[in-house]
Scaffold this motif. Structure first.
Motif, PDB file in Angstrom:
ATOM      1  N   SER A   1       8.969  24.402   7.618  1.00 29.13           N
ATOM      2  CA  SER A   1       9.252  23.000   7.283  1.00 29.13           C
ATOM      3  C   SER A   1       8.029  22.319   6.683  1.00 29.13           C
ATOM      4  O   SER A   1       8.149  21.495   5.768  1.00 29.13           O
ATOM      5  CB  SER A   1       9.736  22.241   8.511  1.00 29.13           C
ATOM      6  OG  SER A   1       8.757  22.258   9.543  1.00 29.13           O
ATOM      7  N   PHE A   2       6.838  22.655   7.173  1.00 33.39           N
ATOM      8  CA  PHE A   2       5.616  22.067   6.621  1.00 33.39           C
ATOM      9  C   PHE A   2       5.438  22.475   5.158  1.00 33.39           C
ATOM     10  O   PHE A   2       5.140  21.632   4.299  1.00 33.39           O
ATOM     11  CB  PHE A   2       4.398  22.507   7.432  1.00 33.39           C
ATOM     12  CG  PHE A   2       3.080  22.113   6.824  1.00 33.39           C
ATOM     13  CD1 PHE A   2       2.652  20.793   6.863  1.00 33.39           C
ATOM     14  CD2 PHE A   2       2.278  23.061   6.202  1.00 33.39           C
ATOM     15  CE1 PHE A   2       1.435  20.430   6.280  1.00 33.39           C
ATOM     16  CE2 PHE A   2       1.064  22.703   5.632  1.00 33.39           C
ATOM     17  CZ  PHE A   2       0.643  21.382   5.675  1.00 33.39           C
TER      18      PHE A   2
ATOM     19  N   GLU B   1       7.749  23.457   3.077  1.00 29.53           N
ATOM     20  CA  GLU B   1       8.800  22.820   2.278  1.00 29.53           C
ATOM     21  C   GLU B   1       8.417  21.394   1.925  1.00 29.53           C
ATOM     22  O   GLU B   1       8.679  20.926   0.807  1.00 29.53           O
ATOM     23  CB  GLU B   1      10.132  22.858   3.031  1.00 29.53           C
ATOM     24  CG  GLU B   1      10.751  24.246   3.089  1.00 29.53           C
ATOM     25  CD  GLU B   1      12.003  24.298   3.935  1.00 29.53           C
ATOM     26  OE1 GLU B   1      12.820  25.223   3.742  1.00 29.53           O
ATOM     27  OE2 GLU B   1      12.175  23.425   4.816  1.00 29.53           O
ATOM     28  N   ARG B   2       7.798  20.696   2.845  1.00 31.60           N
ATOM     29  CA  ARG B   2       7.345  19.326   2.552  1.00 31.60           C
ATOM     30  C   ARG B   2       6.230  19.339   1.504  1.00 31.60           C
ATOM     31  O   ARG B   2       6.159  18.456   0.651  1.00 31.60           O
ATOM     32  CB  ARG B   2       6.863  18.634   3.830  1.00 31.60           C
ATOM     33  CG  ARG B   2       7.969  18.319   4.824  1.00 31.60           C
ATOM     34  CD  ARG B   2       7.503  17.335   5.891  1.00 31.60           C
ATOM     35  NE  ARG B   2       6.371  17.808   6.656  1.00 31.60           N
ATOM     36  CZ  ARG B   2       6.464  18.563   7.738  1.00 31.60           C
ATOM     37  NH1 ARG B   2       7.668  18.948   8.176  1.00 31.60           N
ATOM     38  NH2 ARG B   2       5.379  18.940   8.407  1.00 31.60           N
TER      39      ARG B   2
ATOM     40  N   ILE C   1       7.272  19.278  -2.183  1.00 34.47           N
ATOM     41  CA  ILE C   1       7.802  18.043  -2.770  1.00 34.47           C
ATOM     42  C   ILE C   1       6.902  17.561  -3.903  1.00 34.47           C
ATOM     43  O   ILE C   1       7.365  17.070  -4.934  1.00 34.47           O
ATOM     44  CB  ILE C   1       7.959  16.946  -1.689  1.00 34.47           C
ATOM     45  CG1 ILE C   1       9.055  17.349  -0.697  1.00 34.47           C
ATOM     46  CG2 ILE C   1       8.268  15.594  -2.323  1.00 34.47           C
ATOM     47  CD1 ILE C   1       9.170  16.418   0.499  1.00 34.47           C
TER      48      ILE C   1
END
Length: 647
Positions: free
Chosen positions: A588-589, A591-592, A595
């Protein structure tokens, strides 16, 4: 709704629209590049820019631009746009733009009174030809289109000035004409899909300025030759196609050619698809050989960039065949260098000491994505030969020492990807034991020992494993410091304490000489001091000489090139390292963090990633407009995260 769409409010605001560029290529070295408002801002911009091997190894701008004019009731409305002295823009055709989209092909929608006209551009694959399709969507009275070609016929890195040496004569072609302004250049055929009238009225359009070159401290003013204009009527609902190429074409074939080319397009309807489209633009086919261009608009084929970018630009988008084709060409060049010591005429820098190490890394990615067995069968012999070439000390600047580590002399010459120079000498004289060289070396030894092709060679495996163990122990003794991170390079009694990203390759490779605790400690330093929303800084703000802004003169930019500016491609190694330490909890980190790169699809050159970014906010994109290692490594991260999400 289109993924890449820009409305009227942005298009008519030149401060917002001029920095956004568009790139199309033919996968054989030629390209079309300009801004989304069709105002050229670099000398490398042009409608048709092609390699001419008979002249040199550079690209050449044949057709710089094409000014369209809509005529109704005798009143002309010019859709062109050029910059002149005094910040003057003319003829201000951007004020008629209502929308620009770039999902399948670049499309501009103009509205002039009651006239709605669309313009779409397609570059023909493996042919030096661009097609522009004009469709009159709406009109309330008779409409005529007029076209003025701006001819350059020059090296893409030079500028043209008015001169008496040009050949003003033209030859008729079916529904058009052809020109060749100077000896040695091919003829440029400008043709339409329907009959057209050409009016010969030559003049020099003088003093066109390129703001990007001006910002970079280069010459930036040019004169372009306009031979006259084409004119033809167009009816509501009708489409016409303009073709510019170095060979004559049958006008009746243009519609079918355009439709066929559209079918082969990767729609830029998402972040992944935009990068996939961008990756394919780096493919270069010359005869039977296939290459990966390092970037646009001025880079050529470079060995290190090829191997760094190759897994992401091919395997990550499901193109195993292209990986193998490009690797087959590179394999010939590497074998020739190892045998003769001669450099390759197309793949630049193949003689630099870390190239073989990067090649093995790329093949290791093939093994991970396809299979270890298939990699061993297809490339096992080559990998063995490259390892032996290093172990036997045959490379002129890569020496295996008794401690199991590799040593290179970089005091007077560039030997790594940190290749900025000043007055012909390395700005960062990385010399001796380089951290990424030896991380890649340890990884290569362990990888070769794991290949099935060596499974029955007991003595061979034992030798490789013993050397890897010695190398791993020496690596920790040599590079680990008391602050928990790794020295960038060590030479004699000197150790470089600068916090740089090269330590990442000791944390990210499949086989690391460091244990998990050591890797996490070093990774924490990278995260704290080097990580940005646009990639990894080349130097920590806490280190001496930090210079984060890549702007100004050539010398000023050189001094910032590896002294704090950010590189997106290093995110690939960072992602590998992060997932090895944190596993699924790190997905998740990462994926952020991606951005920041998806935002770039609408910035700079749309749908791709710039060469580098400033190291401080707002992290402006700089350098080449599209860079293969950046695109490839972000694609590889997306592919990696997709696999983790399916665990």
């Amino acid at each position: 709704m289109s993924y890449l769409k820009f409305d009227k409010s942005l298009m008519i605001n030149l401060e917002q629209s001029l920095p956004k560029e568009i790139l199309r290529t033919n996968k054989s070295g030629a390209y079309h590049c300009t801004t989304i408002v069709d105002c050229n801002t670099r000398k490398q911009h042009g409608l048709l820019v092609i390699p001419i091997p008979e002249l040199d190894s550079d690209n050449h701008v044949l057709l710089s631009s094409l000014d369209e004019t809509v005529i109704q009731h005798g009143a002309p409305f010019n859709l062109g746009l050029h910059k002149y002295q005094g910040n003057c823009y003319s003829p201000n055709g951007h004020k008629y733009i209502r929308e620009f989209t770039c999902e399948s092909v670049p499309q501009t929608i103009y509205r002039v009174g009651g006239v709605v006209l669309t313009k779409e551009k397609v570059f023909i694959s493996h042919e030096n030809r661009i097609l522009i399709k004009y469709t009159l969507v709406d009109a309330h009275s008779e409409t005529t289109l007029q076209f003025r070609p701006f001819l350059a016929f020059r090296n893409a890195n030079a500028l043209c000035v008015e001169n008496q040496n040009i050949d003003q004569s033209y030859e008729l072609a079916e529904n058009g004409i052809s020109y060749s302004l100077y000896p040695g250049y091919p003829r440029l055929y400008m043709q339409f899909s329907k009959p057209v009238t050409f009016t010969f009225g030559p003049y020099w359009n003088k003093g066109i300025e390129y703001i990007k070159d001006q910002e970079r401290g280069y010459e930036y003013k040019e004169d372009l030759y306009v031979p006259g204009y084409f004119e033809l009527p167009i009816k509501k609902g009708e489409s016409i196609i303009f073709s510019a190429g170095i060979g004559e074409i049958k006008p009746r074939s243009l519609n079918a050619l355009y439709a066929r080319e559209i079918k082969n397009r990767t729609f830029r309807s998402s972040f992944f698809n935009s990068l996939k489209n961008s990756a394919q633009q780096f493919y270069i086919k010359r005869g039977k050989d296939n290459y990966l261009l390092a970037g646009y608009p001025w880079f050529k084929v470079r060995a290190r960039d090829t191997f760094i970018a190759l897994p992401g630009c091919t395997l990550a988008i499901g193109d195993k065949e292209m990986f193998e084709k490009i690797m087959a060409t590179a394999e010939k060049a590497i074998r020739h260098f190892m045998k003769t010591g001669e450099k390759d005429t197309t793949i630049q820098e193949i003689d630099e000491p870390d190239i073989i190490l990067w090649c093995i890394w790329a093949l290791q990615q093939y093994a991970k994505e396809i299979s270890l067995t298939e990699c061993s069968e297809k490339y096992g012999k080559l990998i063995d030969e490259m390892i032996d070439y290093i172990m036997k000390g045959h490379h002129p600047n890569l020496f295996l020492h008794e401690n199991g580590l590799l040593y290179s002399n970089g005091k007077d010459q560039i030997i790594s990807w940190m290749n900025s120079t000043l007055y012909g000498r390395p700005l960062i004289p990385r010399s001796g034991y380089l951290v990424e060289f030896n991380a890649l070396w340890y990884n290569a030894l362990k990888f070769v020992a794991s290949l099935p092709v060596n499974s029955e060679k007991t003595g061979r495996i034992e030798k490789l494993e013993a050397l890897a163990e010695k190398s791993g122990m020496s690596f920790k003794d040599m590079f680990l410091n008391d602050c928990g991170y790794l020295f960038d390079y060590v030479d004699g009694n000197f150790a470089d304490w600068s916090v740089r990203p090269n330590m990442l390759f000791a944390l990210s490779t499949e086989f690391s000489p460091l244990d998990k605790t050591q890797r996490k400690t070093a990774l924490d330093v990278v995260t704290r001091e080097l990580l940005t929303p646009k990639g990894i800084r080349t130097l920590s703000p806490k280190s001496h000489g930090y210079n984060p802004t890549y702007a100004g003169s050539q010398e000023e930019r050189d001094k910032a090139y590896h002294q704090g500016s950010t590189r997106p491609w290093l995110m690939g190694a960072y992602a590998d390292a992060y997932l090895k330490v944190f596993g699924l909890s790190g997905v998740s980190f990462l994926e952020r963090m991606l951005i920041g790169f998806e935002e770039e699809m609408s910035n700079n050159c749309i749908g791709t990633i710039s060469e580098l970014f400033d190291g401080n906010p707002p992290f402006m994109g700089r350098g080449a407009i599209s860079f293969a290692p950046n695109v490839g490594e972000i694609l590889r991260i997306l592919n990696l995260l997709k696999k983790y999400n399916h665990l």
